[in-house]
Design a protein around this motif. Structure first.
Motif: not given
Length: 167
Positions: A47-65
């Protein structure tokens, strides 16, 4: 303890020292190609940070696919940095296993969120526990609250772009 990062009040400070390294370990596993080791319930969100425009990476658990619609459902608090970044720039990329998918984030309202949780919350014996606390939203989307701030979690639906080979 309340801290403010990127204009958002957070109740807990970010982890530091060795805890930060442990918290960021899944991101490192995705980057070196070991995403399949983490299973299909975890995805890496770019995801692109709204403050500085850098790309950030976050691992998330899905509820469902949802394989029929080609979408992943995620739960979040309304002040999570990745959630606020998706509000600002909803088109992004996710990595599931070793495959990347172009997605667009959609933010269902309370009624649609209750329908999603009701539809996917009954998919198995253990799923309602995993979907907790969001699983309670199906009973009464307006009355139930959870989390530290007393607000119901918000859902995010990541729809895959057309023409992609989905899992």
């Amino acid at each position: 303890m309340r801290t403010e990062r990127h204009g958002v009040h957070h109740h807990l400070p970010p982890p530091g020292g060795w805890r930060r390294h442990v918290a960021r370990l899944p991101v490192s596993l995705f980057r070196i190609g070991l995403g399949p080791v983490l299973g299909r319930r975890l995805l890496l969100l770019h995801h692109t940070a709204r403050a500085d425009g850098h790309i950030h990476h976050t691992v998330l658990e899905t509820l469902t696919y949802d394989a029929e619609r080609g979408c992943w459902i995620l739960a979040s608090s309304a002040d999570a940095p990745w959630y606020l970044d998706l509000l600002a720039a909803p088109m992004t990329t996710v990595q599931v296993g070793n495959h990347h998918y172009a997605v667009t984030a959609h933010f269902p309202d309370a009624g649609e969120a209750a329908e999603i949780v009701g539809r996917h919350g009954t998919g198995g014996r253990r799923r309602p526990r995993r979907a907790c606390p969001v699983g309670r939203m199906a009973e009464n989307a307006d009355a139930r609250t959870s989390g530290r701030a007393g607000k119901p979690p918000t859902l995010v639906r990541l729809d895959a772009a057309r023409g992609q080979r989905l899992p």
